[in-house]
Structures are given as structure tokens and as C-alpha cells.
Design a protein around this motif. Structure first.
Motif, PDB file in Angstrom:
ATOM      1  N   ALA A  78       6.635  -5.014   9.527  1.00  0.00           N
ATOM      2  CA  ALA A  78       6.476  -3.655   8.818  1.00  0.00           C
ATOM      3  C   ALA A  78       6.146  -3.893   7.239  1.00  0.00           C
ATOM      4  O   ALA A  78       6.370  -5.006   6.930  1.00  0.00           O
ATOM      5  N   PHE A  79       5.380  -2.941   6.629  1.00  0.00           N
ATOM      6  CA  PHE A  79       4.828  -3.093   5.445  1.00  0.00           C
ATOM      7  C   PHE A  79       5.640  -1.968   4.594  1.00  0.00           C
ATOM      8  O   PHE A  79       5.623  -0.947   5.260  1.00  0.00           O
ATOM      9  N   ALA A  80       5.901  -2.295   3.286  1.00  0.00           N
ATOM     10  CA  ALA A  80       6.134  -1.247   2.421  1.00  0.00           C
ATOM     11  C   ALA A  80       5.779  -1.297   1.087  1.00  0.00           C
ATOM     12  O   ALA A  80       5.158  -2.493   0.604  1.00  0.00           O
ATOM     13  N   TYR A  81       5.472  -0.282   0.620  1.00  0.00           N
ATOM     14  CA  TYR A  81       5.062  -0.056  -0.907  1.00  0.00           C
ATOM     15  C   TYR A  81       6.201   0.661  -1.902  1.00  0.00           C
ATOM     16  O   TYR A  81       6.661   1.432  -1.429  1.00  0.00           O
ATOM     17  N   ASP A  82       6.850  -0.265  -2.687  1.00  0.00           N
ATOM     18  CA  ASP A  82       7.586   0.394  -3.733  1.00  0.00           C
ATOM     19  C   ASP A  82       8.986   0.837  -2.877  1.00  0.00           C
ATOM     20  O   ASP A  82       9.730   1.819  -3.033  1.00  0.00           O
ATOM     21  N   GLY A  83       9.205   0.105  -1.648  1.00  0.00           N
ATOM     22  CA  GLY A  83      10.311   0.440  -1.003  1.00  0.00           C
ATOM     23  C   GLY A  83      10.226   1.445   0.172  1.00  0.00           C
ATOM     24  O   GLY A  83      11.157   1.522   1.110  1.00  0.00           O
ATOM     25  N   GLN A 136      -4.404  -6.005   4.830  1.00  0.00           N
ATOM     26  CA  GLN A 136      -3.976  -6.845   3.316  1.00  0.00           C
ATOM     27  C   GLN A 136      -3.020  -7.633   4.052  1.00  0.00           C
ATOM     28  O   GLN A 136      -3.092  -8.974   3.625  1.00  0.00           O
ATOM     29  N   GLY A 137      -2.240  -7.279   5.080  1.00  0.00           N
ATOM     30  CA  GLY A 137      -1.017  -8.241   5.395  1.00  0.00           C
ATOM     31  C   GLY A 137      -1.701  -9.562   6.296  1.00  0.00           C
ATOM     32  O   GLY A 137      -1.457 -10.439   5.901  1.00  0.00           O
ATOM     33  N   LEU A 138      -2.674  -9.220   6.899  1.00  0.00           N
ATOM     34  CA  LEU A 138      -3.415 -10.220   7.924  1.00  0.00           C
ATOM     35  C   LEU A 138      -4.104 -11.438   6.957  1.00  0.00           C
ATOM     36  O   LEU A 138      -4.142 -12.205   7.358  1.00  0.00           O
ATOM     37  N   ARG A 190       2.944  -9.403   1.633  1.00  0.00           N
ATOM     38  CA  ARG A 190       3.834  -9.923   2.537  1.00  0.00           C
ATOM     39  C   ARG A 190       4.672  -8.669   3.302  1.00  0.00           C
ATOM     40  O   ARG A 190       4.618  -7.701   2.746  1.00  0.00           O
ATOM     41  N   PRO A 191       4.866  -8.993   4.389  1.00  0.00           N
ATOM     42  CA  PRO A 191       5.330  -7.984   5.363  1.00  0.00           C
ATOM     43  C   PRO A 191       6.937  -7.776   4.863  1.00  0.00           C
ATOM     44  O   PRO A 191       7.510  -8.791   4.415  1.00  0.00           O
TER      45      PRO A 191
END
Lengths: 239, 274
Positions: free
Chosen positions: A10-15, A47-49, A54-55
Motif C-alpha cells: 500500500a502507498f500513502a501520501y500524507d497519511g 515511484q515505489g518500484l 516507500r510503501p
């Protein structure tokens, strides 16, 4: 041999969670297209790959002999590149930067690799031209050669045909397809164009803030999501 | 020719010439990246911070470079930080810091010595600014700047051209952006003494922009900018000596003329209005 394995990522921006529940593997030689609407998390995943983000949870595992700096990347062009004074050769050669490390200047081998990658994409004759004088399709070929200079294993392409006219689009898709076929390089591409994606890619990952579909392109055409995205008339079921 | 020989019979002019040529070279080299990376305002911002530092150094009777170098280098780090990350956008952040420090400098000066000749020299530059010790320090630092630029040329190109790509393929781009800001800070402080706080930034901007009118490759832009920067400085100094002008203004004037000439040539070369 899996090059990339995503486990419940899972990825998150600002939570705020942008995309979650990603499980998939990419094997050597695969041609994976990531499709989905705007804001569905495609670019975030890329971006994660690349190791730029960071995930939030889960794990991205790289295959045994793959490191982040061995992934070639073709970003979308930004506006300042449009009038940047640089020759085609200078741009392509800069793809060798991470392999060269902190040593000054480029080695003879770096230059040979750059020249051979320009040849692969048919831009060798224009190596001394200025990047900004090329057509959109030629510019994308230059950026693709640069990405090839950074890798022997895996290419990540972020909407490579964005802004190209139909002829240049087809031309670039063919070039990417040839690369995949001839060099067995693994390709992961973000695309808006689902029809072409199922035609060329071996695998499809359809995102809508989580995984809608992951599997081969052929099976994707049969799924409900695939049919809807392809316009519903792919095999006449809607007519 | 006689004029030039006469000029070089004065020690203070020889000193100013040596330092000025080296600083012009540094400024022109770094300027290409600054202009293309849209960091041009950083040079201006740093020179205003330098003004404050030099004004304060004059008041507390400290050697100017000893105070200005660390202060401006610190400001360079700060400027990079805010222009990359914060909620205040890059150019506003630079304007904020530069006008802010200008104000601090003026306040300090007004409360103490008032606007003296010293302050005038800090703002517009003076050919007499160079003492033996500052010349030595300036020469050493300029050579360091040039050597680092050459050694990290390919990284600076990559970071200037496409930072995202460089970062994605495993280059630690912040190191090279910091290097660029650091080298700019040193160059600005060294050049300020002669060119003046208000004019030093032009040494980074003019040669790069002039070269870009005609050159189409990065390396040729860099080389052309270096040649333009150095020759404009030399010619500017000759004018300054001949007509008794402040050196900074005179050098910038020459740069302006060359820029116009190059722009005109570039305009007609690309087919004019057609």
C-alpha cells in the motif's frame, strides 16, 4: 525467475492511502502494462518500484540480482526539457551515470553502450542534433535509449506515447515491442491506451486504488473490467 | 595596447584582474546549470545575504570574507531546502530571504556607522577591495570551484537536465544540488567584493543566457559561456579603468551589449520573424 514481487503493498501520501492491496509478480521477459484511470495510483506504484517512495505497508521484493539502480526509467517529459540545449548524444550518454558512479567523465565502454543503444532505436544519424529540434516521437526514442543505457534487465516507462500523434504513437509502440521481443528485457509501462496495451503486453495490471485485475492480457479481455475499459465491444458481447 | 600596459603597472589592478577573471570563469560555468535548472534567483538571493554579512562585518570590524563565506554558504543550503520542499514556492522564498537580509543589513548599518563609503563599495563593488590575503584566498577557492565543476560535470549535467531520471536510476541528486548551491555561494562571495552585491548575480546569468542564443549542445554552451564571461570581464575592466567607472557596472554593461548582439544573430539565424 521473478524480478519484482509485491506483497500486499500500500502507498500513502500524507497519511492518505492512495493505493492498497497490491499483490503481483513480474518475471524476467514479461511486458506488463499498468492501466487505470487518472488518480488510480499508477504513477505512485511506479515511484515505489523505482525506490523513490516507500510503501506504507507490505513489501516490494526485487529479484536476487536486481538493484534499484539497475532499472531503466523513462519519465514523462517536463516543460524545461523542451528548450534545453543538449545534443542527442549528451542526453543518451547521461543514462550511464549510475553505472559509472563517482568516477569523473565517461569511459570508452559507456560511450560504446550509448552508441549501440542509439543504433537500436534508429537515432544514431541524429546524434549531434539538438534534442529540442527533434519531433516528439524522435525525442521519446532518445529518452528510451537513455533508459536502456541504465539497464540490461528492466525498463519502466511512464506513459511514453503521451502527446504523440497517431503515427508516432504506433511507431513507438512497435519500437518498444521489438525491444521486448529481441532483447528479452522486462518492460513495465503505464498506459492510458488499453486497446494497444492488450495487443502488445503479455500482462495487464488494472488499478483502481487497489487491484482490479492482474494476469495475462488474453484473460483480461474476458473479464468484466477489461470489457468495460475496452469499450465493451471487443468480442461483440455488447452489440 | 599602451592603455593595457599602463593598467597592469598598478598592483591593485593586477590583483583585481586575476581574481576577477577566475571568478568570472566560475560564475559562467555554474551559471549554465543555474539558468537551466531555474535556480537563477538563488544567485541574486545569495548576494543580498552576502550584503548583510559584509555590512555587519564592517560594523563589528571583522574580516569580510571570514564572516560572509560561512553565512552565505549556510543561506545556500537554506534556499535549496525551501525552494525544493516547503509550502512557500521557490521564487517567493528566495525573494523573502533576499529582501529580508537586505533589510537587516540596512538596519544594522543605519544604527551604527550610517551609509559610508564602505557600504557603497559593498553594494556596487570596488577595484580597491582586494588585499594580498583576499587575493590568495580567492585564487585558491576559485580553483577549487573550477576543479570540482570539471570532476562532477556529468553529474551536474544529469541533475540539471532531468533530476527525476537521475534519482530514479540511483544517483543521490541532493548531493549534486547541494554542491551546485555551495559552489555558487563561494563564487558569489568572492565576486561581490569587486562586482558589488547588487551586480554579482549578473556574472552567472549573462554568459549562460548569451551562449544559449547560439549554442545547441550543453558542452558548447558551457565552453562558450566561459569564454564570454572571461572576455566580458576583461573588456569591462579596461573600460572601467579608461573612463573611471565602477568595475561591476562596466563589466555588466559589456555583458549586456554582447547579449544583445548574440540575440540579434540568433534571431536572424532562426529565420527572423518568419
Amino acid at each position: 525467475m521473478p524480478l519484482i514481487t509485491c506483497k500486499d503493498v500500500a502507498f500513502a501520501y500524507d497519511g492518505n492511502i492512495v493505493v492498497h492491496g497490491l499483490n503481483f509478480t513480474v518475471n524476467q521477459g514479461d511486458y506488463l502494462c499498468i492501466v487505470g484511470e487518472n488518480g488510480s495510483g499508477k504513477t505512485t506504484l511506479m515511484q515505489g518500484l523505482l525506490g523513490l517512495m516507500r510503501p506504507k505497508s507490505g513489501e516490494i521484493e526485487l529479484g536476487e540480482d536486481l538493484r534499484h539502480n539497475q532499472i531503466g526509467y523513462m519519465p514523462q517529459q517536463n516543460s524545461s526539457q523542451k528548450d534545453f540545449p543538449a545534443s542527442v548524444y549528451e542526453v543518451v550518454l547521461s543514462g550511464r551515470l549510475s553505472s559509472r558512479g563517482a568516477l569523473p567523465f565517461y569511459s570508452k565502454r559507456d560511450k560504446e553502450i550509448a552508441l549501440s543503444n542509439m543504433e537500436k532505436l534508429g537515432i544514431l544519424p541524429m546524434r549531434n542534433k539538438s534534442f529540442r529540434e527533434l519531433s516528439g516521437g524522435q525525442q521519446q526514442r532518445v529518452l528510451l535509449s537513455r533508459a536502456l543505457c541504465a539497464t540490461e534487465k528492466m525498463l519502466l516507462l511512464d506513459e511514453p506515447v503521451n502527446g504523440l500523434d497517431p503515427v508516432a504513437t504506433l511507431d513507438l509502440y512497435r519500437a518498444i515491442n521489438d525491444l521486448s521481443r529481441d532483447t528479452k528485457i522486462t518492460i513495465i509501462m503505464i498506459s492510458h491506451d488499453v486497446r494497444t496495451a492488450v495487443e502488445y503486453a503479455s500482462h495487464i495490471l488494472h488499478l483502481q486504488n487497489s487491484r482490479v485485475y492482474f494476469g495475462t492480457s488474453d484473460l483480461y479481455k474476458e473479464t468484466a473490467a477489461g470489457r468495460r475499459f475496452l469499450g465493451g465491444d471487443i468480442d461483440g458481447t455488447n452489440s | 595596447m599602451e592603455l593595457i600596459l599602463e593598467m597592469f603597472s598598478h598592483t591593485f589592478i593586477v590583483r583585481a584582474m586575476i581574481v576577477g577573471l577566475l571568478v568570472s570563469l566560475c560564475a559562467a560555468l555554474l551559471g549554465v546549470s543555474l539558468v537551466l535548472k531555474r535556480y537563477a534567483m538563488i544567485g541574486t538571493g545569495l548576494s543580498h545575504v552576502g550584503f548583510a554579512a559584509m555590512a555587519i562585518a564592517g560594523v563589528i570590524d571583522m574580516a569580510e570574507l571570514t564572516l560572509a563565506l560561512p553565512v552565505v554558504v549556510a543561506a545556500a543550503f537554506l534556499l535549496l531546502r525551501v525552494s525544493d520542499s516547503s509550502k512557500i514556492k521557490g521564487d517567493s522564498a528566495v525573494a523573502l530571504i533576499s529582501t529580508g537580509s537586505l533589510a537587516i543589513g540596512v538596519i544594522v548599518v543605519s544604527l551604527t556607522t550610517g551609509l559610508t563609503l564602505h557600504i557603497c563599495n559593498v553594494m556596487f563593488g570596488s577595484i580597491f577591495a582586494m588585499t594580498q590575503a583576499t587575493v590568495q584566498l580567492s585564487v585558491v577557492l576559485s580553483i577549487v570551484v573550477i576543479v570540482l565543476f570539471v570532476l562532477f560535470y556529468k553529474q551536474l549535467f544529469a541533475v540539471t537536465y532531468d533530476e527525476t531520471f537521475a534519482r530514479a536510476t540511483g544517483t543521490k541528486t541532493w548531493i549534486y544540488k547541494t554542491l551546485l548551491a555551495l559552489l555558487t555561494a563561494v563564487t558569489v562571495v568572492l565576486g561581490m567584493q569587486m562586482m558589488g552585491a547588487l551586480l554579482i548575480a549578473s556574472l552567472t546569468l549573462f554568459p549562460a543566457l548569451t551562449a544559449m542564443r547560439l549554442c545547441k549542445r550543453f558542452l558548447s554552451v558551457v565552453i562558450m559561456a566561459a569564454v564570454i564571461g572571461v572576455s566580458c570581464f576583461f573588456v569591462g575592466m579596461v573600460f572601467s579603468f579608461q573612463f573611471d567607472l565602477p568595475p561591476g557596472a562596466s563589466v555588466v554593461g559589456v555583458n549586456l551589449v554582447i547579449f544583445s548582439v548574440f540575440s540579434a544573430i540568433g534571431f536572424f539565424k532562426n529565420g527572423g520573424l518568419a
